[in-house]
Design an enzyme around this catalytic site. Sequence first.
Site, PDB file in Angstrom:
ATOM      1  N   LYS A 182      42.918  32.625  42.444  1.00 19.60           N
ATOM      2  CA  LYS A 182      42.024  32.477  41.300  1.00 19.60           C
ATOM      3  C   LYS A 182      41.559  31.036  41.130  1.00 19.60           C
ATOM      4  O   LYS A 182      40.416  30.785  40.713  1.00 19.60           O
ATOM      5  CB  LYS A 182      42.720  32.979  40.034  1.00 19.60           C
ATOM      6  CG  LYS A 182      43.025  34.480  40.057  1.00 19.60           C
ATOM      7  CD  LYS A 182      41.768  35.323  40.233  1.00 19.60           C
ATOM      8  CE  LYS A 182      42.027  36.800  40.028  1.00 19.60           C
ATOM      9  NZ  LYS A 182      40.783  37.609  40.136  1.00 19.60           N
ATOM     10  N   CYS A 206      34.639  41.863  39.823  1.00 18.18           N
ATOM     11  CA  CYS A 206      35.857  42.118  39.047  1.00 18.18           C
ATOM     12  C   CYS A 206      36.994  42.659  39.905  1.00 18.18           C
ATOM     13  O   CYS A 206      38.110  42.826  39.394  1.00 18.18           O
ATOM     14  CB  CYS A 206      35.575  43.103  37.917  1.00 18.18           C
ATOM     15  SG  CYS A 206      34.508  42.460  36.616  1.00 18.18           S
ATOM     16  N   SER A 237      37.347  50.695  36.501  1.00 13.58           N
ATOM     17  CA  SER A 237      38.262  50.621  35.359  1.00 13.58           C
ATOM     18  C   SER A 237      38.289  49.209  34.804  1.00 13.58           C
ATOM     19  O   SER A 237      37.722  48.279  35.385  1.00 13.58           O
ATOM     20  CB  SER A 237      39.683  51.032  35.769  1.00 13.58           C
ATOM     21  OG  SER A 237      40.205  50.129  36.730  1.00 13.58           O
ATOM     22  N   LEU A 290      38.067  45.627  33.224  1.00 12.12           N
ATOM     23  CA  LEU A 290      36.979  44.684  32.963  1.00 12.12           C
ATOM     24  C   LEU A 290      35.693  45.116  33.653  1.00 12.12           C
ATOM     25  O   LEU A 290      34.600  44.984  33.094  1.00 12.12           O
ATOM     26  CB  LEU A 290      37.381  43.284  33.437  1.00 12.12           C
ATOM     27  CG  LEU A 290      38.675  42.699  32.873  1.00 12.12           C
ATOM     28  CD1 LEU A 290      38.912  41.299  33.438  1.00 12.12           C
ATOM     29  CD2 LEU A 290      38.648  42.665  31.346  1.00 12.12           C
ATOM     30  N   SER A 331      41.028  33.737  36.501  1.00 13.57           N
ATOM     31  CA  SER A 331      42.100  34.037  35.560  1.00 13.57           C
ATOM     32  C   SER A 331      42.589  32.720  34.977  1.00 13.57           C
ATOM     33  O   SER A 331      42.459  31.662  35.612  1.00 13.57           O
ATOM     34  CB  SER A 331      43.262  34.732  36.274  1.00 13.57           C
ATOM     35  OG  SER A 331      44.437  34.741  35.476  1.00 13.57           O
ATOM     36  N   TYR A 385      48.640  34.566  43.468  1.00 10.93           N
ATOM     37  CA  TYR A 385      47.613  34.927  42.486  1.00 10.93           C
ATOM     38  C   TYR A 385      46.906  33.680  41.951  1.00 10.93           C
ATOM     39  O   TYR A 385      45.670  33.624  41.911  1.00 10.93           O
ATOM     40  CB  TYR A 385      48.264  35.705  41.354  1.00 10.93           C
ATOM     41  CG  TYR A 385      47.294  36.233  40.322  1.00 10.93           C
ATOM     42  CD1 TYR A 385      46.412  37.255  40.629  1.00 10.93           C
ATOM     43  CD2 TYR A 385      47.275  35.706  39.030  1.00 10.93           C
ATOM     44  CE1 TYR A 385      45.523  37.750  39.681  1.00 10.93           C
ATOM     45  CE2 TYR A 385      46.394  36.196  38.074  1.00 10.93           C
ATOM     46  CZ  TYR A 385      45.515  37.212  38.404  1.00 10.93           C
ATOM     47  OH  TYR A 385      44.644  37.692  37.463  1.00 10.93           O
ATOM     48  N   PHE A 425      44.362  40.631  28.942  1.00 14.46           N
ATOM     49  CA  PHE A 425      43.458  41.672  28.456  1.00 14.46           C
ATOM     50  C   PHE A 425      44.106  43.051  28.489  1.00 14.46           C
ATOM     51  O   PHE A 425      44.974  43.331  29.316  1.00 14.46           O
ATOM     52  CB  PHE A 425      42.163  41.674  29.275  1.00 14.46           C
ATOM     53  CG  PHE A 425      41.126  40.721  28.749  1.00 14.46           C
ATOM     54  CD1 PHE A 425      39.990  41.193  28.117  1.00 14.46           C
ATOM     55  CD2 PHE A 425      41.306  39.351  28.855  1.00 14.46           C
ATOM     56  CE1 PHE A 425      39.042  40.327  27.607  1.00 14.46           C
ATOM     57  CE2 PHE A 425      40.375  38.475  28.355  1.00 14.46           C
ATOM     58  CZ  PHE A 425      39.236  38.965  27.720  1.00 14.46           C
TER      59      PHE A 425
END
Length: 259
Positions: free
Chosen positions: A169, A84, A15, A17, A152, A165, A198
């Site tokens: 990243k 991804c 799903s 990206l 990100s 997070y 996104f």
Amino acid sequence: MKLDGNSAVVTGGASGLGAATARALAAQGVKVAIFDLNAEQGEAVAAEIGGVFCAVNVTDDASVDAGFEKARAAHGQERILINCAGTGNAFKTASRHRETGKISHFPIEEFDRIIQINLVGTFRCVAKSAAGMLTLDVQEDGERGVIVNTASVAAEDGQMGQAAYSASKAAVVGVTLPIARDLMSEAIRVNTILPGIFNTPLMNAAPDNVKEALAASVPHPKRLGNPAEYASLAVEMCRNGYFNGEDVRLDGAIRMAPR
């Protein structure tokens, strides 16, 4: 890199990206294997693009090994890896409840979970894929393989509650150049994309007013990113042989506010 006829693995390819990238690579003649936990969506995307689905948990060594074994049995050793797979959460480092005064802190097991998926899971796939690429001959274009990771914008301007997070990243960004240097003598390139906000399935679940406010916060264009735009950059990073060791924001010039 010459794309047509080569093989690729896309993690998180069921799903968002990842699915957009799997479709974009397949449109260039690439044989694509999708690594994901969502079998229903993964099988559907694989059937759509003539690829193969592999049920893979990127936090588990045996699962990743089995995924690569299945992908390579179907398509041969991959020359392209697009990472991804990832997730997030939101907890303040420490906080006080306004009404009760109760004090709590970020659940350490939740911090570790995000690091294991987003950072260690990414590196696990990178290391195992690169080792496989070393068994291949260099192509006429001077390429042996290419790897694209997903970080990100939170790597550089994380918001409140995004300590885990952002850390995961930022670390993906941090390892990009060292990995590119590790693999430079083997003709394998490594780059990372830092997406902004996104329009993925996760974002689709948000109320319309929330999505509208987020879109309005993007300087230009004032909208959410389209997964096809991420896929376009990922494909270009594969195609362009001088693209190496780079971390590129794809975000409409947004700089995230504190909250």
